[in-house]
Design a protein around this motif. Structure first.
Motif, PDB file in Angstrom:
ATOM      1  N   GLU A   1      -4.435 -13.919   9.712  1.00 14.14           N
ATOM      2  CA  GLU A   1      -3.236 -13.231   9.217  1.00 14.14           C
ATOM      3  C   GLU A   1      -2.245 -12.971  10.364  1.00 14.14           C
ATOM      4  N   SER A   2      -2.813 -12.467  11.480  1.00 14.33           N
ATOM      5  CA  SER A   2      -1.946 -12.197  12.632  1.00 14.33           C
ATOM      6  C   SER A   2      -1.334 -13.486  13.141  1.00 14.33           C
ATOM      7  N   ARG A   3      -2.153 -14.517  13.095  1.00 17.72           N
ATOM      8  CA  ARG A   3      -1.679 -15.793  13.617  1.00 17.72           C
ATOM      9  C   ARG A   3      -0.516 -16.335  12.777  1.00 17.72           C
TER      10      ARG A   3
ATOM     11  N   PHE B   1       3.700  -7.115  15.611  1.00 22.46           N
ATOM     12  CA  PHE B   1       2.317  -7.198  15.129  1.00 22.46           C
ATOM     13  C   PHE B   1       1.843  -5.953  14.424  1.00 22.46           C
TER      14      PHE B   1
ATOM     15  N   PHE C   1      -8.327 -13.512  17.198  1.00 25.86           N
ATOM     16  CA  PHE C   1      -7.187 -13.146  16.382  1.00 25.86           C
ATOM     17  C   PHE C   1      -7.426 -13.490  14.927  1.00 25.86           C
TER      18      PHE C   1
ATOM     19  N   LYS D   1       1.535 -14.638  11.189  1.00 31.79           N
ATOM     20  CA  LYS D   1       2.708 -13.836  11.517  1.00 31.79           C
ATOM     21  C   LYS D   1       3.388 -14.376  12.773  1.00 31.79           C
TER      22      LYS D   1
ATOM     23  N   ASP E   1      -6.255  -6.568  17.331  1.00 31.54           N
ATOM     24  CA  ASP E   1      -6.793  -7.887  17.729  1.00 31.54           C
ATOM     25  C   ASP E   1      -6.193  -8.339  19.051  1.00 31.54           C
TER      26      ASP E   1
ATOM     27  N   ASP F   1      -1.348  -4.327  15.780  1.00 31.35           N
ATOM     28  CA  ASP F   1      -2.644  -4.971  15.538  1.00 31.35           C
ATOM     29  C   ASP F   1      -3.566  -4.910  16.759  1.00 31.35           C
TER      30      ASP F   1
END
Ligand code: ASP
Length: 429
Positions: free
Chosen positions: A114-116, A226, A111, A118, A231, A229
């Motif tokens: 950035e996604s994390r 997400f 991951f 979020k 990922d 996303d």
């Protein structure tokens, strides 16, 4: 209605997952994120709440029932103690292997930061809870963990899902007290627990009927949050592969090692004997439903004596679920990785203990692991919403788990029987 019956639950869950993904992607493209958040996600939240709702009664009733099914422990003496000891030992080994696998392969780490970030914003509250927990572990004495395990008020413990270890502690205490009393004294309570157990398993069935909708809602909300996303899918693929091959590794390597070390049973003979039971387990996803076949194969093909098989295997179905524990530890740490929660070693050790106990309390029915996983997540302060990630691919993994679980039961039965010289000679029933 009849149409509905044609499709098994797992197929509906997979359908829910696909529709959820599609809905999520469409919502991102068409700007319907808010609609999804307000009108779709709540159904997923309700599903998670239902799972949490049954967690406390389930763990209490099934632990008490599981432990008290060993009422003959004093009569069986040596065999009883050997059996329980081996069951706990094999479960702890499975959890430790799981912990090593998930830390080495880190499926949730693909991951992006950035996604994390979020994710962390979304689940601020859970993360705050987890941090508070970690703070407690850090600042308390080295015995903090044990201190925390003992409730001072059972009602308070039952009212807080993160205090699951306290419930487990109380359940074990209750059950141990029960088995030390005379059978006559606890007859009524025992049959009450049998009835309660059936009722709760029925509730599990009912809640699971809602799973396809829950999975749909949770997954579409996750994807929308997400912004589609990719990922997420990579991480999920890695997690599924790790769990699948991990369980296969247990079946093909770990159990043969036990058999080699502690018995004279030929590995080939063992697997030929229990293959039919593994297949039934694989197709029913229920080690309890497979019990008659496991018993038959162990007695007739492995020639394990009736007295050992009839005691060791039914107890195993209730309390020995190595693959379930293995799966829970991988899933819990995976979800924590996805959410970017750094688990300290002591937190991971706490997860080892919770998963071991949770697998003892898990019922041998399809999806039994999921409810207990909610418990593991709550006590480790990991957001239960993470379940949405793994629910869609839960069924094939459940099939694998169940096949491995009954392999573990048959392995322990072989070890106990070998140590008692009760294998290989007795006439089948
Ligand atoms: N289905 C599993 C069994 O019956 C339990 C689980 O892992 O969900 O053994």
């Amino acid at each position: 209605m009849t149409n509905n019956r044609k499709y098994p639950l797992w197929a509906k869950i997979i359908l829910g997952m696909f529709l959820g993904i599609i809905w999520g992607l469409v919502a991102v493209k068409t700007g319907m994120e808010d609609f999804t958040e307000n009108w779709v996600k709540p159904w997923g939240t309700i599903f998670i709440k239902l799972l949490k709702l049954i967690a406390v009664p389930l763990i209490f009733v099934s632990l008490v029932k599981g432990i008290t099914s060993v009422t003959d422990i004093s009569k069986l003496g040596r065999i009883g103690i050997k059996t329980i000891g081996l069951y706990v030992f094999t479960t702890v080994v499975a959890v430790v292997i799981g912990l090593i696998f998930v830390n080495v392969f880190k499926p949730g780490n693909s991951f992006s930061q950035e996604s994390r970030n979020k994710f962390q914003q979304q689940y601020q509250q859970n993360i705050a809870e987890k941090e508070a927990l970690a703070e407690g572990v850090k600042s308390g004495s080295p015995l903090f963990f044990f201190e925390e395990m003992v409730p001072d008020n059972i009602m308070k413990a039952a009212g807080d899902n993160s205090k699951m270890l306290q419930i487990i502690f109380f359940s074990i205490l209750f059950a141990v007290a029960m088995i030390t009393l005379k059978v006559k004294q606890i007859e009524v309570v025992k049959s009450l627990f049998d009835g309660l157990n059936d009722i709760i398993l029925k509730i599990v069935d009912i809640v699971m009927m809602f799973a396809p909708v829950g999975v749909f809602a949770l997954l579409s909300a996750l994807i929308a949050e997400f912004s589609g996303d990719s990922d997420l899918f990579v991480a999920l693929g890695k997690y599924a592969a790790l769990t699948f091959f991990g369980i296969l590794f247990m079946i093909l390597t770990v159990y043969p090692i036990y058999l080699k070390l502690f018995t004279k049973v030929k590995i080939r003979k063992f697997y030929n004997a229990i293959f039919p039971a593994q297949m039934v387990a694989f197709s029913t996803s229920s080690s309890a439903a497979t019990l008659p076949v496991t018993l038959k194969q162990c007695k007739e093909k492995l020639k394990i004596s009736k007295s050992v098989a009839n005691f060791v295997l039914p107890v195993g179905v209730t309390i020995n679920m190595d693959a379930t524990a293995f799966y829970q530890v991988i899933s819990a740490v995976f979800i924590a990785q996805v959410f970017g929660l750094d688990l300290t070693i002591s937190q991971q050790l706490a997860i080892v203990l919770t998963t071991t106990l949770a697998s003892i309390g898990a019922p041998g029915v399809p999806g039994g692991a999921i409810i207990m996983l909610v418990i593991v997540l709550s006590s480790a302060g990991i957001p239960a919403e993470g379940l949405a990630l793994i629910m869609g691919i839960e069924r094939p993994l459940d099939m694998m788990r169940t096949a491995a679980n009954i392999t573990g039961d048959a392995t322990v039965a072989s070890i106990v029987a070998s140590s008692e010289n009760e294998i290989g000679s007795e006439e089948p029933e």
